[in-house]
Design an enzyme around this catalytic site. Structure first.
Site, mmCIF file in Angstrom:
data_model
loop_
_atom_site.group_PDB
_atom_site.id
_atom_site.type_symbol
_atom_site.label_atom_id
_atom_site.label_comp_id
_atom_site.label_asym_id
_atom_site.label_seq_id
_atom_site.Cartn_x
_atom_site.Cartn_y
_atom_site.Cartn_z
ATOM 1 N N ASP A 68 -70.069 -51.600 80.230
ATOM 2 C CA ASP A 68 -69.863 -52.796 81.048
ATOM 3 C C ASP A 68 -68.704 -52.638 82.016
ATOM 4 O O ASP A 68 -68.759 -53.125 83.147
ATOM 5 C CB ASP A 68 -69.640 -54.000 80.146
ATOM 6 C CG ASP A 68 -69.516 -55.294 80.932
ATOM 7 O OD1 ASP A 68 -70.362 -55.522 81.806
ATOM 8 O OD2 ASP A 68 -68.573 -56.053 80.690
ATOM 9 N N ASP A 69 -67.631 -51.951 81.605
ATOM 10 C CA ASP A 69 -66.457 -51.800 82.457
ATOM 11 C C ASP A 69 -66.778 -51.000 83.717
ATOM 12 O O ASP A 69 -66.185 -51.229 84.773
ATOM 13 C CB ASP A 69 -65.324 -51.112 81.692
ATOM 14 C CG ASP A 69 -64.943 -51.889 80.449
ATOM 15 O OD1 ASP A 69 -64.566 -53.059 80.583
ATOM 16 O OD2 ASP A 69 -65.048 -51.328 79.344
ATOM 17 N N TYR A 121 -62.728 -65.952 76.633
ATOM 18 C CA TYR A 121 -62.643 -64.622 77.241
ATOM 19 C C TYR A 121 -61.463 -64.611 78.204
ATOM 20 O O TYR A 121 -60.452 -65.244 77.955
ATOM 21 C CB TYR A 121 -63.978 -64.231 77.889
ATOM 22 C CG TYR A 121 -64.112 -62.727 77.909
ATOM 23 C CD1 TYR A 121 -64.185 -62.016 76.708
ATOM 24 C CD2 TYR A 121 -64.102 -62.015 79.097
ATOM 25 C CE1 TYR A 121 -64.252 -60.632 76.704
ATOM 26 C CE2 TYR A 121 -64.171 -60.631 79.092
ATOM 27 C CZ TYR A 121 -64.243 -59.953 77.897
ATOM 28 O OH TYR A 121 -64.291 -58.587 77.890
ATOM 29 N N ASN A 144 -57.184 -58.472 85.582
ATOM 30 C CA ASN A 144 -56.870 -59.608 84.734
ATOM 31 C C ASN A 144 -56.120 -59.095 83.515
ATOM 32 O O ASN A 144 -56.122 -57.899 83.246
ATOM 33 C CB ASN A 144 -58.144 -60.386 84.349
ATOM 34 C CG ASN A 144 -59.217 -59.495 83.739
ATOM 35 O OD1 ASN A 144 -58.963 -58.736 82.813
ATOM 36 N ND2 ASN A 144 -60.431 -59.590 84.264
ATOM 37 N N GLU A 170 -67.463 -50.915 75.374
ATOM 38 C CA GLU A 170 -66.510 -51.876 75.938
ATOM 39 C C GLU A 170 -65.064 -51.423 75.741
ATOM 40 O O GLU A 170 -64.635 -51.128 74.614
ATOM 41 C CB GLU A 170 -66.711 -53.240 75.261
ATOM 42 C CG GLU A 170 -66.007 -54.380 75.937
ATOM 43 C CD GLU A 170 -66.607 -54.732 77.288
ATOM 44 O OE1 GLU A 170 -65.828 -55.094 78.189
ATOM 45 O OE2 GLU A 170 -67.841 -54.656 77.435
ATOM 46 N N ASP A 171 -64.305 -51.350 76.827
ATOM 47 C CA ASP A 171 -62.860 -51.126 76.810
ATOM 48 C C ASP A 171 -62.438 -49.840 76.096
ATOM 49 O O ASP A 171 -61.487 -49.823 75.305
ATOM 50 C CB ASP A 171 -62.143 -52.337 76.202
ATOM 51 C CG ASP A 171 -62.052 -53.500 77.196
ATOM 52 O OD1 ASP A 171 -62.573 -53.348 78.311
ATOM 53 O OD2 ASP A 171 -61.476 -54.541 76.859
ATOM 54 N N LYS A 176 -67.322 -60.966 74.021
ATOM 55 C CA LYS A 176 -68.524 -60.562 74.757
ATOM 56 C C LYS A 176 -69.786 -61.109 74.101
ATOM 57 O O LYS A 176 -70.718 -61.552 74.783
ATOM 58 C CB LYS A 176 -68.604 -59.037 74.843
ATOM 59 C CG LYS A 176 -67.594 -58.414 75.783
ATOM 60 C CD LYS A 176 -67.956 -58.639 77.245
ATOM 61 C CE LYS A 176 -67.011 -57.872 78.163
ATOM 62 N NZ LYS A 176 -67.325 -58.023 79.586
ATOM 63 N N ARG A 230 -58.313 -49.365 75.551
ATOM 64 C CA ARG A 230 -57.970 -49.859 76.889
ATOM 65 C C ARG A 230 -58.441 -51.308 76.991
ATOM 66 O O ARG A 230 -59.431 -51.606 77.633
ATOM 67 C CB ARG A 230 -58.638 -48.999 77.965
ATOM 68 C CG ARG A 230 -58.070 -49.242 79.376
ATOM 69 C CD ARG A 230 -59.117 -49.008 80.454
ATOM 70 N NE ARG A 230 -60.226 -49.940 80.368
ATOM 71 C CZ ARG A 230 -60.245 -51.153 80.930
ATOM 72 N NH1 ARG A 230 -59.200 -51.608 81.582
ATOM 73 N NH2 ARG A 230 -61.316 -51.926 80.819
#
Length: 575
Positions: free
Chosen positions: A275-276, A110, A425, A252-253, A181, A163
């Protein structure tokens, strides 16, 4: 078409897999392949005789061999490719290796390495994992889901790749994120890999680099937008509900505007969370709770500056707001404690075009009327830090070096033990380094980061940086929600997760400035969070009516450990 089923022998009570594949097909199935660990009985009964060398190894020998090969790889991307190759050959061995070397390998599977891998995924793909749903095949979604070989699906991690981390639109190359994930759900949370499904919604890409790359493997069209995109998502969600009615879905993203829309639209309709937004907010809140214990202070005594009001920043801001409300502050008092900054600068209530998630944190003009500015008419980050007397500075901007020495030194002037969260990150995008914070605060700052930083030991001081990694929270939240059989994931469940996570940091760890538990304790962390979530689910009238002790027992039993189960041949079955 199922490849195996989980069974129990009614005579002996032995748990085993009833396997429907034979010979080379069995060796090619990553969930079933044991390699050299197939027993002599299994080799004969499953037509493996002659396909394997005569030696029989246990999993410990296989781990030793695999770790030796891992260490031979010259750089992180080659290590990533090796581990993905192992995952595609033998999932049990992969997860045992990952569990045994979690701290070393999480940065490979990850963040930060997964970002580099996603940037070049079409170039390094050896074997497809998960499911790709595109405008070309959305009409066949039921058939696609029904041909999945997994015995059951309880977890779905899905992205549309728009994203990815701080890297932007990577199209279907973003599949590295759901795969990563799922790796963490299994290794950290203990979900069985046979019930986890990564999905890419390949709705195109606006990334010209990918569209012009002849090697790119995704849907080579501009992204779906507007009603067409929303209709696509609706058809996908309905397909999931029809085929996997008990599954948890983790968004996610997704791009910011879509992420908030999808979270709000579907949070009451399906068991899901983002989650973000929610995972990041809960993890950061836990680290802040620990920081307040170290400072022997409260949230209401702090002034928070949050730079970047996208998904992560907004999730953190809403969690801080909820905590301040718990401490008795009014909405007006809360506004005077949280100073939010985004691309237009400090959010002010007379700014045009503020997004919905920004509005609760926009400062009334009157609140900043007396501020002294470095340049009249423009409020800089330094102006905000200085005038607000900030004690907590949080960055989620993907702007490397944004927190320079002047900013960090001002934070040290504002508070003896300033809290600095540089959460972007990969490492190349982080707002400041651990060395920067150590130097500016003389080692007294409390820091959390998005990417890992090594401990600094200097002048008899030990400066430990907690990696504010969502893997502390989302595996336990997911496991707790599934075990409790809750129909939805609520904000109170995430708050319970934050409290449980912070409570796991020991007094000795806090003495050294650690804000989150050690990564090696992640299985126990996931257990404690899952239990707290399941209890909250029950108390809210959503979950199973089990005692705390019973919930703990069920969660322990649900946490799978990587090991080889016995195999018995079964009759080939069509689902």
């Amino acid at each position: 078409m199922k490849t195996f089923s989980m069974k129990m022998d009614p005579l002996t009570g032995e748990e085993y897999y009833e396997v429907y594949l034979r010979g080379q097909q069995l060796l090619s199935d990553s969930l079933l392949n044991k390699g050299s660990s197939f027993t002599q009985e299994e080799r004969l009964s499953l037509d493996l005789d002659g396909f394997l060398r005569s030696g029989v190894s246990n999993i410990d020998i296989q781990i030793e061999r695999s770790y030796e090969m891992f260490k031979r790889k010259p750089d992180d991307i080659e290590k990533y490719i090796f581990l993905q190759g192992l995952l595609n050959r033998n999932e049990i061995l992969f997860y045992r290796l990952l569990s045994d070397h979690l701290k070393e390998m999480v940065p490979i599977v990850y963040t930060p390495t997964v970002g580099q891998a996603c940037m070049m995924l079409s170039h390094i793909t050896r074997r497809y994992r998960g499911i790709y749903i595109s405008p070309e095949n959305i009409g066949n979604i039921d058939r696609i889901f029904q041909t999945i070989s997994l015995p059951s699906v309880y977890l779905i991690v899905v992205t549309d790749g728009e994203r990815i981390l701080g890297l932007g639109d990577l199209g279907s190359d973003g599949m590295g994120i759901p795969v990563g994930k799922v790796n963490l759900y299994v290794a950290a949370g203990g979900l069985h890999p046979a019930c986890c499904l990564p999905i890419s919604l390949d709705v195109g890409t606006n990334n010209e680099r990918l569209l012009n790359d002849p090697v790119y493997l995704g849907h080579r069209q501009k992204r779906l937008t507007g009603q067409e995109y929303e209709d696509f998502i609706e058809r996908f969600v309905l397909g999931v509900k029809r085929n996997f009615p008990d599954a948890l879905m983790q968004w996610e993203d997704f791009a910011k505007n879509k992420a908030f829309m999808l979270m709000d639209r579907y949070r009451e309709r399906i068991l899901s969370f983002n989650d973000d937004i929610q995972g990041t907010g809960a993890t950061a809140l836990a680290a802040l709770m620990t920081a307040m214990k170290i400072k022997k202070s409260t949230f209401s005594d702090q002034r928070f500056v949050i730079v970047g009001m996208g998904q992560a920043g907004s999730g953190i801001a809403f969690n801080i707001k909820a905590k301040l409300r718990d401490e008795g502050l009014s909405d007006d008092e809360i506004r005077r404690k949280i100073f939010a900054i985004d691309q237009p600068g400090l959010l002010i209530d007379n700014m045009p075009g503020l997004e919905n998630q920004m509005l609760p944190f926009a400062q009334p003009v009157a609140n900043i009327a007396g501020w002294k500015l470095e340049a009249p008419g423009k409020i800089s980050l330094m102006d905000v830090v200085k005038n607000s007397k900030a004690t907590v500075l949080i960055g989620v901007t993907a702007q490397a070096g944004l927190f320079n020495q002047d900013i960090l030194s001002q934070m040290a002037k504002n508070d003896e033990r300033p809290v600095i969260f540089a959460l972007s990150n990969p490492t190349s995008k982080t707002e400041c380094s651990a060395e920067d914070v150590f130097k500016a605060t003389n080692g007294k700052g409390l820091m959390a980061s998005g990417s890992p930083f090594a401990t600094i030991e200097r002048d008899n001081k030990k400066f430990i940086i907690s990696q504010c990694n969502n893997m502390y929270v989302f595996p336990g939240v997911g496991l707790g929600a599934l075990v409790s059989k809750s129909p939805k994931v609520t904000h109170k469940m995430f708050l319970a997760a934050s409290k449980a996570l912070s409570n796991m940091v020991t007094a000795e760890q806090m003495k050294n400035g650690l804000l989150l538990p050690e990564m090696e304790d992640i299985r126990q962390v996931s257990f404690e969070i899952a239990k707290a979530v399941a209890i909250e689910s029950r108390e809210s009238g959503l979950g199973r009516l089990l005692t705390d002790e019973q919930l703990g027992e069920v969660i322990r039993k649900a946490q799978w450990e990587p090991h080889y189960s016995p195999f018995r041949p079964g009759t080939f079955s069509i689902r």
